[in-house]
Design an enzyme around this catalytic site. Structure first.
Site, PDB file in Angstrom:
ATOM      1  N   CYS A   2       0.899  -1.131  -0.014  1.00 19.87           N
ATOM      2  CA  CYS A   2       0.089   0.153  -0.223  1.00 19.87           C
ATOM      3  C   CYS A   2       0.955   1.362  -0.035  1.00 19.87           C
ATOM      4  O   CYS A   2       1.964   1.262   0.549  1.00 19.87           O
ATOM      5  CB  CYS A   2      -0.948   0.055   1.282  1.00 19.87           C
ATOM      6  SG  CYS A   2      -1.915  -1.592   1.417  1.00 19.87           S
ATOM      7  N   ARG A  27       4.603   1.320  -5.963  1.00 19.97           N
ATOM      8  CA  ARG A  27       4.639   0.043  -5.299  1.00 19.97           C
ATOM      9  C   ARG A  27       3.640  -1.059  -5.683  1.00 19.97           C
ATOM     10  O   ARG A  27       3.688  -2.037  -5.036  1.00 19.97           O
ATOM     11  CB  ARG A  27       4.127   0.749  -4.025  1.00 19.97           C
ATOM     12  CG  ARG A  27       5.350   1.999  -3.459  1.00 19.97           C
ATOM     13  CD  ARG A  27       4.578   2.576  -2.064  1.00 19.97           C
ATOM     14  NE  ARG A  27       4.440   1.750  -0.925  1.00 19.97           N
ATOM     15  CZ  ARG A  27       5.605   1.701  -0.200  1.00 19.97           C
ATOM     16  NH1 ARG A  27       6.481   2.494  -0.187  1.00 19.97           N
ATOM     17  NH2 ARG A  27       5.346   1.122   1.014  1.00 19.97           N
ATOM     18  N   TRP A  75      -2.938  -2.499  -1.845  1.00 18.12           N
ATOM     19  CA  TRP A  75      -2.699  -3.804  -2.463  1.00 18.12           C
ATOM     20  C   TRP A  75      -3.388  -4.525  -1.356  1.00 18.12           C
ATOM     21  O   TRP A  75      -3.203  -4.737  -0.238  1.00 18.12           O
ATOM     22  CB  TRP A  75      -1.022  -3.681  -2.268  1.00 18.12           C
ATOM     23  CG  TRP A  75      -0.562  -5.112  -2.612  1.00 18.12           C
ATOM     24  CD1 TRP A  75      -0.040  -6.192  -1.702  1.00 18.12           C
ATOM     25  CD2 TRP A  75      -0.192  -5.950  -3.978  1.00 18.12           C
ATOM     26  NE1 TRP A  75       0.541  -7.357  -2.299  1.00 18.12           N
ATOM     27  CE2 TRP A  75       0.202  -7.030  -3.787  1.00 18.12           C
ATOM     28  CE3 TRP A  75      -0.472  -5.486  -5.023  1.00 18.12           C
ATOM     29  CZ2 TRP A  75       0.551  -7.950  -4.558  1.00 18.12           C
ATOM     30  CZ3 TRP A  75      -0.075  -6.288  -6.116  1.00 18.12           C
ATOM     31  CH2 TRP A  75       0.507  -7.405  -5.951  1.00 18.12           C
ATOM     32  N   ASN A 101      -1.650   0.625   6.121  1.00 18.56           N
ATOM     33  CA  ASN A 101      -0.760  -0.377   5.481  1.00 18.56           C
ATOM     34  C   ASN A 101      -0.355  -1.636   6.294  1.00 18.56           C
ATOM     35  O   ASN A 101      -0.190  -1.288   7.463  1.00 18.56           O
ATOM     36  CB  ASN A 101       0.501   0.244   5.084  1.00 18.56           C
ATOM     37  CG  ASN A 101       1.361  -0.521   4.109  1.00 18.56           C
ATOM     38  OD1 ASN A 101       1.095  -1.609   3.887  1.00 18.56           O
ATOM     39  ND2 ASN A 101       2.744   0.078   4.189  1.00 18.56           N
ATOM     40  N   GLY A 102      -0.352  -2.934   6.144  1.00 20.34           N
ATOM     41  CA  GLY A 102       0.024  -3.941   7.059  1.00 20.34           C
ATOM     42  C   GLY A 102      -1.133  -4.591   7.442  1.00 20.34           C
ATOM     43  O   GLY A 102      -2.180  -4.749   6.467  1.00 20.34           O
ATOM     44  N   GLU A 484      18.078 -21.972  -7.751  1.00 24.54           N
ATOM     45  CA  GLU A 484      17.432 -20.836  -7.907  1.00 24.54           C
ATOM     46  C   GLU A 484      18.765 -19.765  -7.833  1.00 24.54           C
ATOM     47  O   GLU A 484      18.665 -18.830  -8.739  1.00 24.54           O
ATOM     48  CB  GLU A 484      16.804 -20.523  -6.294  1.00 24.54           C
ATOM     49  CG  GLU A 484      16.332 -19.124  -6.086  1.00 24.54           C
ATOM     50  CD  GLU A 484      15.532 -18.487  -7.257  1.00 24.54           C
ATOM     51  OE1 GLU A 484      14.991 -19.170  -7.986  1.00 24.54           O
ATOM     52  OE2 GLU A 484      15.110 -17.421  -7.107  1.00 24.54           O
ATOM     53  N   LYS A 488      19.051 -17.169 -10.901  1.00 29.15           N
ATOM     54  CA  LYS A 488      19.098 -15.860 -10.867  1.00 29.15           C
ATOM     55  C   LYS A 488      20.189 -15.032 -11.728  1.00 29.15           C
ATOM     56  O   LYS A 488      20.048 -14.151 -12.352  1.00 29.15           O
ATOM     57  CB  LYS A 488      19.393 -15.556  -9.425  1.00 29.15           C
ATOM     58  CG  LYS A 488      18.327 -15.473  -8.339  1.00 29.15           C
ATOM     59  CD  LYS A 488      17.176 -14.349  -8.208  1.00 29.15           C
ATOM     60  CE  LYS A 488      16.048 -14.984  -9.525  1.00 29.15           C
ATOM     61  NZ  LYS A 488      14.882 -15.504  -8.834  1.00 29.15           N
ATOM     62  N   GLU A 491      19.371 -15.085 -15.527  1.00 33.77           N
ATOM     63  CA  GLU A 491      18.280 -13.983 -15.761  1.00 33.77           C
ATOM     64  C   GLU A 491      18.958 -12.844 -15.840  1.00 33.77           C
ATOM     65  O   GLU A 491      18.335 -12.061 -16.622  1.00 33.77           O
ATOM     66  CB  GLU A 491      17.178 -14.273 -14.495  1.00 33.77           C
ATOM     67  CG  GLU A 491      16.121 -15.150 -14.592  1.00 33.77           C
ATOM     68  CD  GLU A 491      15.391 -14.961 -13.564  1.00 33.77           C
ATOM     69  OE1 GLU A 491      15.639 -15.132 -12.086  1.00 33.77           O
ATOM     70  OE2 GLU A 491      13.859 -14.695 -13.830  1.00 33.77           O
ATOM     71  N   HIS A 507      28.327 -38.201 -11.702  1.00 35.73           N
ATOM     72  CA  HIS A 507      27.361 -38.895 -12.642  1.00 35.73           C
ATOM     73  C   HIS A 507      27.351 -38.033 -13.875  1.00 35.73           C
ATOM     74  O   HIS A 507      26.768 -38.311 -14.852  1.00 35.73           O
ATOM     75  CB  HIS A 507      25.929 -39.311 -12.231  1.00 35.73           C
ATOM     76  CG  HIS A 507      25.886 -39.968 -11.069  1.00 35.73           C
ATOM     77  ND1 HIS A 507      26.048 -41.350 -11.047  1.00 35.73           N
ATOM     78  CD2 HIS A 507      25.670 -39.779  -9.737  1.00 35.73           C
ATOM     79  CE1 HIS A 507      25.948 -41.646  -9.713  1.00 35.73           C
ATOM     80  NE2 HIS A 507      25.670 -40.842  -8.910  1.00 35.73           N
ATOM     81  N   LYS A 609       7.462 -10.209 -16.322  1.00 33.47           N
ATOM     82  CA  LYS A 609       7.346 -10.213 -15.047  1.00 33.47           C
ATOM     83  C   LYS A 609       6.135 -11.489 -14.842  1.00 33.47           C
ATOM     84  O   LYS A 609       6.085 -12.328 -13.646  1.00 33.47           O
ATOM     85  CB  LYS A 609       6.932  -9.046 -14.355  1.00 33.47           C
ATOM     86  CG  LYS A 609       6.672  -9.246 -12.794  1.00 33.47           C
ATOM     87  CD  LYS A 609       7.903  -9.607 -12.008  1.00 33.47           C
ATOM     88  CE  LYS A 609       7.593 -10.093 -10.551  1.00 33.47           C
ATOM     89  NZ  LYS A 609       8.878 -10.572 -10.170  1.00 33.47           N
TER      90      LYS A 609
HETATM   91  C1  F6R Z   1      12.555 -16.101 -11.731  1.00 34.20           C
HETATM   92  C2  F6R Z   1      11.009 -15.588 -11.971  1.00 34.20           C
HETATM   93  C3  F6R Z   1      10.407 -16.575 -13.014  1.00 34.20           C
HETATM   94  C4  F6R Z   1       8.991 -16.786 -11.886  1.00 34.20           C
HETATM   95  C5  F6R Z   1       7.914 -17.982 -13.186  1.00 34.20           C
HETATM   96  C6  F6R Z   1       6.950 -18.162 -12.347  1.00 34.20           C
HETATM   97  O1  F6R Z   1      13.222 -14.951 -10.978  1.00 34.20           O
HETATM   98  O2  F6R Z   1      10.667 -14.537 -11.723  1.00 34.20           O
HETATM   99  O3  F6R Z   1      11.065 -17.882 -13.120  1.00 34.20           O
HETATM  100  O4  F6R Z   1       9.102 -17.373 -10.890  1.00 34.20           O
HETATM  101  O5  F6R Z   1       7.881 -17.283 -14.096  1.00 34.20           O
HETATM  102  O6  F6R Z   1       6.176 -16.976 -11.872  1.00 34.20           O
HETATM  103  P1  F6R Z   1       4.866 -17.038 -11.018  1.00 34.20           P
HETATM  104  O7  F6R Z   1       5.531 -17.185  -9.663  1.00 34.20           O
HETATM  105  O8  F6R Z   1       4.430 -15.691 -10.919  1.00 34.20           O
HETATM  106  O9  F6R Z   1       3.720 -17.883 -11.430  1.00 34.20           O
END
Ligand code: F6R
Length: 614
Positions: A2, A27, A75, A101-102, A484, A488, A491, A507, A609
């Site tokens: 928020c 935000r 939010w 907010n919260g 992970e 990162k 990406e 292996h 995103k």
């Molecule tokens: C990695 C990333 C993507 C998402 C994937 C799933 O940093 O952001 O690999 O994790 O596209 O997205 P959601 O969680 O929104 O279903």
């Protein structure tokens, strides 16, 4: 997350508030609202959707030109993003308007009490109770500042509250506990904001508050007190950031800001999960205890980072609940003709709640009569809407394309789900569940400890600017962390990066190891001796072949020292919870390396995103 704005001064408050809300749009939000104090009454408007909807409504039905007001971008947490749930919320006599907010953890209890006294709630939010409570206090004859102090002492959770009183038009009062709030100090005017972006156009003089403080702003002054009324001083500072830095809380990237927000995000995701009886409660679970007891298999479906959270969930659920768990990439799920029955629980993990692969997978599961529970960060998004139950993660909106706080809060939700299942199925005693919850409650501080060492990790990243390839090794819950960490780096730094289960090395992948190849190794805590020792053997093997071992290991782990070219220590935490701390240096490493390479960290090439196509 928020956005909050408060203003009292000489300018028309509507303009200052709306402009402040616009500055806080970054935000993320799903509704917006404003309340102004006009000659003894509150005038308010609020609309679901973007600020433009609110502006259109105001254009059609103009607000008075007054000089005190508050505004909010919401939010959604409690209740869907609708007009009625948008803030501000008003007390029953419309004397008080309040934005928040919260999360108010004990809102259900407070709401019950207010309803039993005849108060009719106009929304599904936790916020509204605070508006009624403030009004109740004002009716006893105290002023808004004292009313706020009195109300806050009875609230549990994390919150920023900002309120106005129709009968006291020259005062705006706010309070904060574990939630952001900054004061902007002007000449003949003062401001409140979730961050300085809300008022940076008007003043660069700001004041920071401590936890559990109430602040009162008038045209000519700012006064601060504790929730108990004790006078206090805020910390004044000069803001020299530009607007873009202000939005990022002084960081260069949203991703970095979000990495540093993780202690707060983890704490928020844990809020309100334990009832007064000490039992776990997941308010939007919606699956009955009997439904959960009937479950004989769980299939977790997700994509990318969320898939790795699912891998950690498998370890936790199988260990604590003794239910078999499969983890499947959402994009593969349907095509393997999975065996689904009415006693299969499908858990869909998605930060955005809109990922097409995951959505199609849950549709398929529901057609087969399986129950679907989603773990999601976006209230009202499609995946939770199409699920039988949901656990919201409360990370606040994630703006950086590469998921960070989304991942940590998904892990928290996965642990909560595992413990909840253990509670319902009786596979763990109550005291064992409480013990893990206590350990989880300590995780925000542990994550902060890791963040406090960010410079060490940044130095390591800078040393690797010339690397073309980085490997990541993990075992057990450290294996998804390795995956992970590699994701990162791929990406945002566009480097070749691969995560491996340490035991798989021999292996095949060990053939990749050559002189100087950096390998980030996630060393499990020592409690499980075999696990720890086996990991050390794997590290020895790669080091013997010339790899440069960059090890993350718990503090006090001396056994790793001879085999670590670089050692970054992690707080001592239980093995299943280690991903929450171990992934943080990997996020920092990727963020800094990508920055050094000159890449756009928040908008990496070819990525979106939210992936809404299959
Ligand atoms: C990695 C990333 C993507 C998402 C994937 C799933 O940093 O952001 O690999 O994790 O596209 O997205 P959601 O969680 O929104 O279903």
């Amino acid at each position: 997350m928020c956005g909050i704005v408060g203003y009292v001064g000489a300018k028309p408050a509507e303009g200052v508030v709306i402009e402040g809300l616009r500055r806080l749009e970054y935000r993320g939000y799903d509704s917006a609202g404003i309340a102004l104090v006009d000659a003894g009454s509150i005038v308010s408007d609020k609309r679901a959707g973007k600020l433009a909807n609110l502006e259109k409504a105001i254009a059609e039905s103009p607000l008075p030109q007054v000089t005190t007001g508050i505004g909010h971008t919401r939010w959604a947490t409690h209740g869907p993003p609708t007009d009625r749930n948008a803030h501000p919320h008003l007390g029953r006599t419309r004397r008080v308007a309040l934005v928040h907010n919260g999360i108010i953890e004990n809102f259900a209890e407070l709401r019950g009490r207010l309803e039993s006294e005849g108060v009719e709630m106009a929304s599904d939010t936790d916020t509204e109770v605070a508006a009624h409570l403030l009004e109740e206090q004002l009716e006893t004859g105290v002023d808004l500042t004292v009313a706020m102090q009195n109300v806050c002492r009875g609230l549990h959770g994390a919150f920023t509250l900002v309120a106005v009183d129709a009968q006291d038009p020259d005062r705006v009062v706010a309070a904060r506990r574990n939630s952001p709030l900054v004061v902007g100090i002007g000449e003949g005017e003062n401001f409140l904001g979730s961050d300085v972006a809300a008022f940076i156009e008007h003043t660069r003089e700001a004041m920071e508050l401590d936890q559990d403080q109430v602040v009162t702003i008038t045209r000519d002054g700012v006064s601060v007190s504790g929730f108990d009324g004790t006078p206090a001083e805020g910390r004044r500072y000069h803001v020299d950031w530009d607007l873009s830095a202000a939005e990022k809380d002084g960081h260069d990237w949203f991703m970095r800001k979000e990495i540093f927000e993780q202690p707060r995000a983890v704490a928020d995701s844990l809020l309100g999960r334990r009832g007064a009886d000490g039992l776990l409660q997941l308010d939007e679970m919606r699956l009955s205890d009997q439904d959960l007891r009937d479950i004989d298999k769980i299939i977790i479906i997700a994509a990318g980072t969320s898939f790795y959270a699912g891998m950690v969930a498998k370890y936790a659920i199988e260990h604590w609940c003794r239910i078999p768990v499969e983890v499947e990439l959402a994009s593969e799920f349907r095509y393997r003709d999975p065996i689904l029955t009415s006693s299969t629980l499908v858990v869909a993990i998605s930060q955005s709640g809109e990922t097409a692969d995951t959505l199609q997978a849950i549709r398929h599961a529901r057609e087969q009569r399986s129950k679907v529970l989603s773990i999601c960060n976006t209230n009202g998004s499609t995946i939770p809407r199409e699920s039988d139950g949901v656990i919201y993660t409360h990370a606040g909106p994630e703006i950086g394309v590469a998921s960070t706080k989304g991942f940590l809060t998904q892990l928290v939700a996965c642990y909560l789900l595992a413990l909840y299942l253990a509670q319902v199925k009786g596979t763990r005693y109550g005291d064992e569940i409480s013990q893990v919850m206590d350990q989880l409650d300590r995780m925000p501080a542990h994550v902060q400890t890791v963040l406090d060492k960010s410079e060490e990790v940044y130095g390591l990243a800078r040393d690797h600017v010339g690397s073309r390839s980085v490997l990541f090794l993990g075992r057990h819950a450290g294996y998804p962390v390795a995956l992970e960490g590699a994701l990162k780096l791929k990406e945002i730094a566009y480097l070749h990066a691969e995560g491996f289960a340490a035991g798989e090395l021999k292996h095949g992948p060990i053939a990749l190891v050559e002189d100087g190849l950096p390998i980030l190794c996630i060393v499990p805590p020592r409690g499980r001796d075999q696990l720890h020792d086996k990991m050390i053997s794997g590290i020895q093997e790669v080091r013997a072949r010339g790899a440069r071992t960059l090890c993350l290991a718990e503090e006090g782990d001396t056994a790793i020292e001879p085999y670590a070219d670089v050692l970054i220590t992690l707080p001592r935490v239980p093995v299943l919870l280690q991903p929450l701390v171990a992934v943080v240096p990997l996020q920092l490493f990727a963020c800094e390396l990508a920055t050094q390479l000159g890449h756009d960290v928040d908008q990496p090439r070819n990525l979106a995103k939210s992936v809404t196509v299959e």
